[in-house]
Write a protein that holds these residues in place. Structure first.
Motif, PDB file in Angstrom:
ATOM      1  N   LYS A 144       1.015  -1.055   0.243  1.00 38.77           N
ATOM      2  CA  LYS A 144      -0.278  -0.226  -0.358  1.00 38.77           C
ATOM      3  C   LYS A 144       0.749   1.102   0.378  1.00 38.77           C
ATOM      4  CE  LYS A 144      -0.777  -0.339   5.101  1.00 38.77           C
ATOM      5  NZ  LYS A 144      -1.618   0.053   5.828  1.00 38.77           N
ATOM      6  N   ASP A 145       2.217   1.393   0.579  1.00 43.54           N
ATOM      7  CA  ASP A 145       2.559   1.953   0.590  1.00 43.54           C
ATOM      8  C   ASP A 145       3.816   2.597  -0.627  1.00 43.54           C
ATOM      9  OD1 ASP A 145       2.072   2.908   2.874  1.00 43.54           O
ATOM     10  OD2 ASP A 145       3.904   1.689   4.605  1.00 43.54           O
ATOM     11  N   CYS A 146       3.970   1.376  -0.891  1.00 46.70           N
ATOM     12  CA  CYS A 146       4.912   1.317  -2.516  1.00 46.70           C
ATOM     13  C   CYS A 146       4.018   1.967  -3.498  1.00 46.70           C
ATOM     14  CB  CYS A 146       5.231  -0.091  -3.043  1.00 46.70           C
ATOM     15  SG  CYS A 146       6.851  -0.326  -1.189  1.00 46.70           S
ATOM     16  N   LYS A 147       2.700   1.464  -3.475  1.00 43.92           N
ATOM     17  CA  LYS A 147       1.688   2.178  -4.971  1.00 43.92           C
ATOM     18  C   LYS A 147       1.455   3.328  -4.588  1.00 43.92           C
ATOM     19  CE  LYS A 147      -1.071  -2.067  -5.669  1.00 43.92           C
ATOM     20  NZ  LYS A 147      -2.410  -2.857  -5.701  1.00 43.92           N
ATOM     21  N   VAL A 148       1.608   4.387  -3.239  1.00 43.32           N
ATOM     22  CA  VAL A 148       1.557   5.748  -3.774  1.00 43.32           C
ATOM     23  C   VAL A 148       2.566   6.859  -3.960  1.00 43.32           C
ATOM     24  CG1 VAL A 148      -1.292   5.497  -2.985  1.00 43.32           C
ATOM     25  CG2 VAL A 148       1.368   5.344  -1.634  1.00 43.32           C
ATOM     26  N   CYS A 149       3.720   6.025  -3.798  1.00 47.11           N
ATOM     27  CA  CYS A 149       5.257   6.790  -2.979  1.00 47.11           C
ATOM     28  C   CYS A 149       5.602   7.836  -3.807  1.00 47.11           C
ATOM     29  CB  CYS A 149       6.281   5.461  -2.714  1.00 47.11           C
ATOM     30  SG  CYS A 149       7.958   6.283  -1.958  1.00 47.11           S
ATOM     31  N   PRO A 150       5.840   8.921  -3.040  1.00 49.74           N
ATOM     32  CA  PRO A 150       6.226   9.782  -4.359  1.00 49.74           C
ATOM     33  C   PRO A 150       7.477   9.466  -4.930  1.00 49.74           C
ATOM     34  CG  PRO A 150       6.157  10.883  -2.543  1.00 49.74           C
ATOM     35  CD  PRO A 150       5.644   8.912  -2.179  1.00 49.74           C
ATOM     36  N   LEU A 151       7.841   8.593  -4.457  1.00 53.82           N
ATOM     37  CA  LEU A 151       9.373   8.736  -5.114  1.00 53.82           C
ATOM     38  C   LEU A 151       9.343   6.856  -5.675  1.00 53.82           C
ATOM     39  CD1 LEU A 151      11.624   9.188  -1.701  1.00 53.82           C
ATOM     40  CD2 LEU A 151      11.277  10.907  -3.673  1.00 53.82           C
ATOM     41  N   GLN A 152       8.663   6.704  -6.558  1.00 51.68           N
ATOM     42  CA  GLN A 152       8.389   5.459  -7.356  1.00 51.68           C
ATOM     43  C   GLN A 152       9.612   5.066  -7.646  1.00 51.68           C
ATOM     44  OE1 GLN A 152       4.854   3.494  -9.625  1.00 51.68           O
ATOM     45  NE2 GLN A 152       4.481   3.487  -7.665  1.00 51.68           N
ATOM     46  N   SER A 153       9.743   5.578  -9.176  1.00 55.05           N
ATOM     47  CA  SER A 153      10.689   6.008 -10.271  1.00 55.05           C
ATOM     48  C   SER A 153      12.571   6.053  -9.588  1.00 55.05           C
ATOM     49  CB  SER A 153      10.354   6.732 -11.105  1.00 55.05           C
ATOM     50  OG  SER A 153      10.335   8.942  -9.967  1.00 55.05           O
ATOM     51  N   GLN A 154      12.160   6.407  -8.635  1.00 56.44           N
ATOM     52  CA  GLN A 154      13.845   6.110  -8.030  1.00 56.44           C
ATOM     53  C   GLN A 154      14.491   5.088  -7.415  1.00 56.44           C
ATOM     54  OE1 GLN A 154      13.348  10.932  -6.683  1.00 56.44           O
ATOM     55  NE2 GLN A 154      15.696  10.118  -6.652  1.00 56.44           N
ATOM     56  N   CYS A 155      12.911   3.766  -6.880  1.00 55.66           N
ATOM     57  CA  CYS A 155      13.430   3.067  -6.068  1.00 55.66           C
ATOM     58  C   CYS A 155      12.746   2.015  -6.624  1.00 55.66           C
ATOM     59  CB  CYS A 155      12.202   3.667  -4.937  1.00 55.66           C
ATOM     60  SG  CYS A 155      12.658   2.171  -3.843  1.00 55.66           S
ATOM     61  N   MET A 156      11.778   1.959  -7.715  1.00 56.71           N
ATOM     62  CA  MET A 156      12.055   0.518  -8.455  1.00 56.71           C
ATOM     63  C   MET A 156      11.639   0.228 -10.088  1.00 56.71           C
ATOM     64  SD  MET A 156       8.364  -0.416  -5.851  1.00 56.71           S
ATOM     65  CE  MET A 156       9.059  -2.583  -6.637  1.00 56.71           C
ATOM     66  N   ARG A 157      11.872  -0.497 -10.633  1.00 57.18           N
ATOM     67  CA  ARG A 157      12.179  -0.238 -12.282  1.00 57.18           C
ATOM     68  C   ARG A 157      10.567  -0.147 -12.079  1.00 57.18           C
ATOM     69  NH1 ARG A 157      16.114  -3.771 -11.245  1.00 57.18           N
ATOM     70  NH2 ARG A 157      18.563  -3.094 -11.653  1.00 57.18           N
ATOM     71  N   LYS A 158       9.749  -0.742 -12.292  1.00 62.67           N
ATOM     72  CA  LYS A 158       8.213  -0.884 -12.801  1.00 62.67           C
ATOM     73  C   LYS A 158       7.569  -0.862 -11.947  1.00 62.67           C
ATOM     74  CE  LYS A 158       9.592  -4.663 -15.883  1.00 62.67           C
ATOM     75  NZ  LYS A 158       9.481  -6.072 -16.692  1.00 62.67           N
ATOM     76  N   ALA A 159       6.163  -0.574 -12.033  1.00 62.15           N
ATOM     77  CA  ALA A 159       5.312  -0.011 -10.845  1.00 62.15           C
ATOM     78  C   ALA A 159       4.957  -1.746  -9.783  1.00 62.15           C
ATOM     79  CB  ALA A 159       4.182   0.432 -11.821  1.00 62.15           C
ATOM     80  N   PRO A 160       4.961  -1.080  -8.753  1.00 62.88           N
ATOM     81  CA  PRO A 160       4.326  -1.982  -7.891  1.00 62.88           C
ATOM     82  C   PRO A 160       3.016  -2.214  -7.684  1.00 62.88           C
ATOM     83  CG  PRO A 160       4.526  -0.448  -6.368  1.00 62.88           C
ATOM     84  CD  PRO A 160       5.144   0.407  -7.791  1.00 62.88           C
TER      85      PRO A 160
END
Length: 201
Positions: free
Chosen positions: A61-77
């Motif tokens: 739930k935190d990874c889906k709405v994280c603003p730093l998602q593009s810097q943390c994961m290669r693909k959307a969780p």
């Protein structure tokens, strides 16, 4: 502040967060991601390359709405989340056999013993592989391979006795149920070498 080179990977793509960017507390064994979200401990004794790690994973739930998602994961969780692992303290880890051998070799006695390998062990494998042409086993099965290796070692030992005529030509030695005379064996070794040379040419 990170420079532009540090923000980009070798391929020119944005560099993702590494374990250094996560906030890990060894005393409480807790971890927070760069966005400040708490992560849960998924494994405390993860063994990899003879090392022990502690692994943390984020909440979906935190990874889906994280603003730093593009810097943390290669693909959307969607089903998977970001995971990170930290190396445990070396004092808490039991030494492996590799570590014990490294300590033994680095000691004064170990260095002295290991230095004898150059003159005692390496010539044996060099003679068998290069001079005798044994680069690989031609048989299959443990019993057949052991028999083939023992035959090569027997030839190596016989050759060592034959290269000293003053000490070996006047004695005989036993191997199993047979008694060999070095004079006869020396002639057989020379004949085999000559036959191998003729086959090459």
């Amino acid at each position: 502040m990170a420079t532009n080179k540090e923000k980009l990977s070798s391929k020119g793509k944005p560099r993702l967060f590494t374990s250094k960017d996560f906030h890990y507390d060894k005393s409480t064994k807790s971890c927070r991601c760069p966005a400040g979200n708490e992560m849960w401990c998924s494994c405390t004794n993860l063994k990899s390359d003879e090392q022990v790690y502690t692994r943390f994973a984020g909440y979906l739930k935190d990874c889906k709405v994280c603003p730093l998602q593009s810097q943390c994961m290669r693909k959307a969780p969607i089903k998977t989340v970001r995971q990170v692992q930290f190396l445990n303290d070396r004092e808490l880890k039991t030494p492996s056999y590799k570590d014990k051998m490294r300590i033994k070799i680095d000691s004064l006695i170990g260095r002295r013993q290991y230095g004898k390998r150059l003159g005692a062990i390496e010539p044996v494998f060099g003679n068998i592989t290069v001079n005798k042409g044994m680069n690989k086993f031609t048989l299959r099965g443990q019993e057949k391979v052991n028999a083939q290796w023992q035959m090569y070692c027997l030839v190596h030992n016989i050759e060592k006795l034959c290269i000293k005529p003053t000490k070996t030509h006047h004695i005989s030695f036993e191997y199993g149920l047979f008694t060999y005379k070095p004079l006869i064996i020396y002639d057989l070794v020379i004949k085999n070498k000559n036959q191998q040379k003729r086959k090459r040419f």
